[in-house]
Scaffold this active site. Structure first.
Site, mmCIF file in Angstrom:
data_model
loop_
_atom_site.group_PDB
_atom_site.id
_atom_site.type_symbol
_atom_site.label_atom_id
_atom_site.label_comp_id
_atom_site.label_asym_id
_atom_site.label_seq_id
_atom_site.Cartn_x
_atom_site.Cartn_y
_atom_site.Cartn_z
ATOM 1 C CD GLU A 311 -2.980 -1.165 2.259
ATOM 2 O OE1 GLU A 311 -2.715 -0.617 3.343
ATOM 3 O OE2 GLU A 311 -4.065 -1.716 2.019
ATOM 4 N NE ARG A 361 -6.056 -6.998 -1.167
ATOM 5 C CZ ARG A 361 -6.600 -5.969 -0.557
ATOM 6 N NH1 ARG A 361 -7.335 -5.114 -1.245
ATOM 7 N NH2 ARG A 361 -6.432 -5.765 0.734
ATOM 8 C CE LYS A 385 -4.112 -6.743 7.100
ATOM 9 N NZ LYS A 385 -4.839 -5.602 6.511
ATOM 10 C CG ASP A 390 -7.729 -5.403 4.307
ATOM 11 O OD1 ASP A 390 -7.434 -5.650 5.480
ATOM 12 O OD2 ASP A 390 -7.653 -4.270 3.802
ATOM 13 C CD GLU A 418 -10.076 -1.167 7.666
ATOM 14 O OE1 GLU A 418 -9.224 -1.838 8.282
ATOM 15 O OE2 GLU A 418 -9.861 -0.633 6.570
ATOM 16 C CD1 TRP A 572 -8.387 0.436 -4.986
ATOM 17 C CD2 TRP A 572 -7.015 -0.192 -3.333
ATOM 18 N NE1 TRP A 572 -7.669 1.541 -4.591
ATOM 19 C CE2 TRP A 572 -6.820 1.184 -3.568
ATOM 20 C CE3 TRP A 572 -6.252 -0.804 -2.337
ATOM 21 C CZ2 TRP A 572 -5.899 1.955 -2.861
ATOM 22 C CZ3 TRP A 572 -5.340 -0.051 -1.620
ATOM 23 C CH2 TRP A 572 -5.166 1.313 -1.884
HETATM 24 O O1 GCW Z 1 -7.252 -2.872 5.814
HETATM 25 C C1 GCW Z 1 -6.244 -2.022 5.455
HETATM 26 C C2 GCW Z 1 -6.580 -0.745 6.121
HETATM 27 C C3 GCW Z 1 -5.401 0.175 6.220
HETATM 28 C C4 GCW Z 1 -4.292 -0.581 6.926
HETATM 29 C C5 GCW Z 1 -3.939 -1.802 6.095
HETATM 30 C C6 GCW Z 1 -2.873 -2.665 6.757
HETATM 31 C C7 GCW Z 1 -2.648 0.244 8.434
HETATM 32 O O2 GCW Z 1 -7.633 -0.146 5.425
HETATM 33 O O3 GCW Z 1 -5.812 1.290 6.954
HETATM 34 O O4 GCW Z 1 -3.163 0.226 7.139
HETATM 35 O O5 GCW Z 1 -5.073 -2.605 5.955
HETATM 36 O O6 GCW Z 1 -3.254 -3.640 7.380
HETATM 37 O O7 GCW Z 1 -1.711 -2.380 6.631
#
Ligand code: GCW
Length: 845
Positions: A311, A361, A385, A390, A418, A572
């Site tokens: 990112e 992705r 993760k 995400d 989030e 994305w």
């Molecule tokens: O889910 C995304 C978030 C970002 C975050 C990124 C990450 C800290 O929208 O805000 O950045 O993941 O995990 O690095």
């Protein structure tokens, strides 16, 4: 919070009256550590079994914390203040110390089995007529964790008279990550500003940090990285170390080690080198010298977290180096100090060509890391993760968990909500985390007998006998009185900590523990809140993105409101590929992106075949026509419609369930939670309608069910004075695609209609827009009578008229007769236009 007075007892400071006043305030500040006074037989029983002395065998900081905490807890729950002593008293006592100390003082007790690191042994020992409740830790942290465990037992009403219980944590790394920026804001934080930082420095008053340390310690969390992974390079500047050191000091009495997140370009930006190439010896020397300095200021620093090549963050790819090269250069500098390097597996290309159906992705973590297995030093942990995308509402376990055998790993879970309604929706995440932690990756050797290899065992290092690994949670706390923006989200922090300690605990057990400690022992309260928490993930999934669609939110914006199309036609890669024929990402090995082939064969087989792929993940893994029939027997499209109605109905039910607790929960928290749930119920309707409208339009297949919904009157069809009709984008965010807005500068606008239904009692649902750029006011009249008024003052993350600002006001108990005029007045403020979407008039049965 008031600072806690301390007293000198037996040569050491013991905090006696810590925050006693706040215990009654029920702001939520004391979270699950309220130590509320017990009543009735429970009080009598514990008063008999809890002795009058708490004796510590050592005077280390952590043992002192353990002793003070026991005194504080007993004082709170039993209304009695035990005496603090040292050495083994000649009377009934709680005796705490490391196993080594206890063996030294009382060899005759024969406590000879050592629990694993950070573990404890709670044991009742008798000597003649004296009865000791022994808290023996394998180390000092173990003593502290044992003290909290004993207090938890009392709070939960568990027996403590004849204890013999050994516990040790499942994994060595049990950390939280703060995404706190040095200016005091928090990335994806919904509980207020940072408790750590303000104005590019550590806060003057760090009381909240030590109170947070206490909460973390109560769960056995032993590390906290204190700044955003999107790291400000400044954390590594030489003059900054004292700031980190102050925070480490505040955490230290609770055994929470501080870690920091760094920027990989720092050798250049801070160090003044002309490169940050990890294989350049000057770069390695720079990291070593900075890290040596840091350990000079914070000798027990836990380590470093690194987000690189992700990112927009720089990383080793600048020099054609690997993630292992990048991780190892830092790891080698940390190694002599015993520090860990947590390298984030969240690496992906966010400029992918969406037109290429083979791009995915979801493949990124595995593609980036599995070839590097075995190349990372043994103090590196790859932090992965839970899912391949995400933190979406439902994802399969990341295939990378099953693909690393010679690399330490940790699972990264997101406690902050989030993609889960932020601090405004109640979603208890433990059941979701459990599903991933318990998921068998079938990663064992084919030759060995099939031993299950669930994600939890892999990340804890058990499966492949790794030296370290664990669970990391992205925290959800800030300066709000209740820490997490609302009362119920505290359950997620609690749940994360409990799972990090013991992922075998059930979601039911964790919910029950949290509820009882947080809201007291009333069985109706426990049953009701437990039921709400445990169903809330499915509910949220139902009204956001069921069947593996992911959270259908505005992924390029605030990640809050609904926006089905936001994930498409951009780089994305959160694509669901819904079009007029069908929906879902084809990730099969046979015809799709090949993602499924990243799993071990036994898992891949289940996912690859439509016969065996679970409905919940269908659209994450396959592209199917809307008419495809699920295992549930429904078509995909009908299931989408139905689950959205079910989700919205479930939240409406939560409101009723919560109302049944009136008088059983203190007024302050009762009112806050009620307001939150009422808001959420309105938002669930916004989601339901937007998603269903979108799929109805895309599929051209109508909902097969007749829905019994209250009649809806569009604002644009009402008689308007001053209000102007405005298009809403995306159009499904407003009923009929339109709203009415009062032009800036107009003192007031009105929308009215004549009621023509049956006389009776009604509820009026006013759907309006609460934008973030002002505080508009609304008033509702029936005839000449004012029946409600309110201000649009929620802190919602948009200035636009869309699903994020769309909000419901419920006005219940209104008598209507045919011919009545219902008039809504809106008074704009600043750029907020007192906008309206519709009015529903629902007959009360
Ligand atoms: O889910 C995304 C978030 C970002 C975050 C990124 C990450 C800290 O929208 O805000 O950045 O993941 O995990 O690095």
């Amino acid at each position: 919070m008031p600072s806690s007075p301390s007293f000198k007892v037996a040569g050491r400071a013991v905090v006696l009256l810590a925050a006693a006043a706040a215990l009654d305030a029920e702001t939520g500040y004391n979270a699950w550590l309220r130590y509320a006074k017990l009543t009735g037989t429970a009080l009598d029983q514990y008063r008999q079994s809890v002795p009058a002395v708490v004796a510590a065998m050592g005077d280390s900081r952590l043992e002192t914390s353990a002793q003070s905490e026991l005194i504080r807890g007993i004082r709170g729950m039993l209304g009695r203040t035990p005496r603090a002593e040292s050495g083994i008293p000649q009377e009934n006592a709680i005796v705490l110390g490391t196993l080594e100390q206890i063996r030294h003082h009382a060899p005759q007790w024969r406590l000879d089995i050592m629990p694993a690191a950070n573990g404890y042994w709670l044991k009742t020992v008798t000597a003649g007529r004296i009865r000791y409740t022994v808290i023996a830790g394998s180390d000092e942290r173990g003593v502290l964790y044992g003290a909290f465990a004993l207090l938890r037992k009392i709070a939960l009403g568990d027996a403590i008279a004849n204890l013999d219980e050994k516990e040790s944590p499942y994994a060595p790394v049990r950390w939280v990550n703060q995404w706190d920026n040095l200016d005091g804001t928090i990335e994806r934080g919904y509980g207020g500003r940072s408790i750590f930082w303000d104005n590019l420095k550590a806060r003057e008053d760090l009381t909240r940090v030590s109170d947070y340390g206490r909460m973390l310690a109560s769960l056995g969390i032993n590390g906290c990285s204190i700044n955003n992974v999107n790291a400000n390079p400044r954390v590594l500047s030489p003059e900054f170390a004292p700031q980190v050191a102050r925070i480490a000091d505040a955490f230290r009495p609770w055994g929470v080690r501080v870690a920091i997140a760094v920027d990989f370009g720092s050798p250049q930006t801070i160090g003044g080198l002309d490169t940050f190439d990890p294989l350049d010896s000057r770069v390695a020397a720079w990291w070593k010298s900075r890290i040596d300095d840091l350990y000079g200021a914070i000798p027990d620093l836990g380590g470093i977290v690194l987000k690189a090549d992700s990112e927009g963050r720089v990383g080793p790819s600048t020099y054609g180096r690997t993630h292992a090269d990048a991780a190892n250069v830092l790891a080698r500098a940390l190694k002599p100090h015993g520090g860990l390097l947590l390298y984030r597996g969240f690496v992906y290309d966010h400029h992918m060509d969406w037109r290429n159906l083979k791009n995915d992705r979801g493949r990124a973590a595995y593609d980036n890391f599995h070839d590097l297995d075995g190349k990372f030093d043994d103090n590196v942990i790859v932090q992965i993760k839970n899912g391949p995308i995400d933190f979406q509402v439902r994802e399969p376990a990341s295939p990378l968990f099953g693909a690393l055998e010679k690399t330490n790993q940790a699972i990264e879970l997101q406690i902050t909500q989030e993609y889960f309604g932020q601090s405004r929706h109640m979603v208890f995440l433990v059941p979701m985390w459990k599903e991933t932690l318990d998921f068998d990756m079938h990663a064992g050797q084919a030759s060995r007998p099939a031993v299950p290899t669930p994600v939890k065992a892999l990340v804890a290092g058990k499966t492949f006998e790794r030296p370290t690994g664990g669970l990391v949670g992205v925290a959800n706390i800030g300066l709000d009185d209740n820490w997490s923006g609302n009362q119920l989200s505290q359950a997620n922090l609690y749940g994360f900590g409990r799972l990090a300690w013991n992922p075998d605990l059930s979601a039911q057990k964790i919910a029950a523990e949290w509820t009882r400690q947080t809201f007291g022992p009333d069985p109706q309260v426990s049953a009701t809140i437990g039921q709400m928490l445990l169903s809330s993930w499915r509910t949220f999934e139902n009204y956001t993105g069921p069947l593996g669609l992911q959270t259908l939110t505005d992924i390029t914006g605030n990640h809050y409101g609904v926006n089905v199309e936001a994930s498409e036609r951009n780089g994305w890669g959160q694509w669901h590929r819904a079009d007029e024929k069908g929906v879902g990402m084809d990730r099969t090995a046979a015809s799709g992106t090949g993602f499924i082939g990243q799993y071990r064969a036994a898992v891949a087989r289940v996912y690859e075949s439509l016969e065996t792929c679970p409905d919940d993940l269908l659209l994450f893994l396959h592209h199917v026509p809307y008419t495809y029939q699920l295992h549930s027997g429904k078509t995909v499209i009908q299931s989408i419609y139905d689950s959205h109605y079910e989700g919205a109905a479930a939240v409406a039910q939560y409101v009723r369930q919560w109302k049944s607790l009136a008088g059983l929960v203190d007024e302050e928290r009762y009112g806050q939670v009620l307001a939150q749930l009422e808001y959420q119920a309105g938002q669930a309707v916004v989601w339901r309608d937007a998603v269903n409208t979108w799929f109805r339009r895309a599929s051209q297949i109508p909902d097969a069910k007749a829905r019994n919904l209250p009649p809806r009157f569009e604002a644009e069809a009402m008689s308007l004075e001053g209000y102007a009709v405005s298009d809403v984008t995306p159009m499904e965010d407003a009923s009929g695609g339109k709203a009415v807005a009062c032009p800036a500068g107009a003192p007031q606008c009105t929308a009215s209609l004549r009621f023509s239904g049956e006389p009776g009692w009604y509820t009026l649902n006013v759907q309006y827009f609460d934008q973030a750029n002002g505080t508009a006011h609304y008033r509702v009249w029936v005839g000449n009578q004012l029946v409600d008024e309110w201000a649009a003052d929620l802190r919602l993350p948009t200035a636009k008229l869309d699903s994020t600002s769309s909000t419901r006001r419920v006005i219940s108990g209104i008598a209507l007769r045919p011919g009545d005029t219902i008039r809504i007045e809106g008074r704009p403020d600043g750029a907020e236009s007192a906008a309206l979407d519709y009015l529903e008039i629902a007959r009360v049965n």
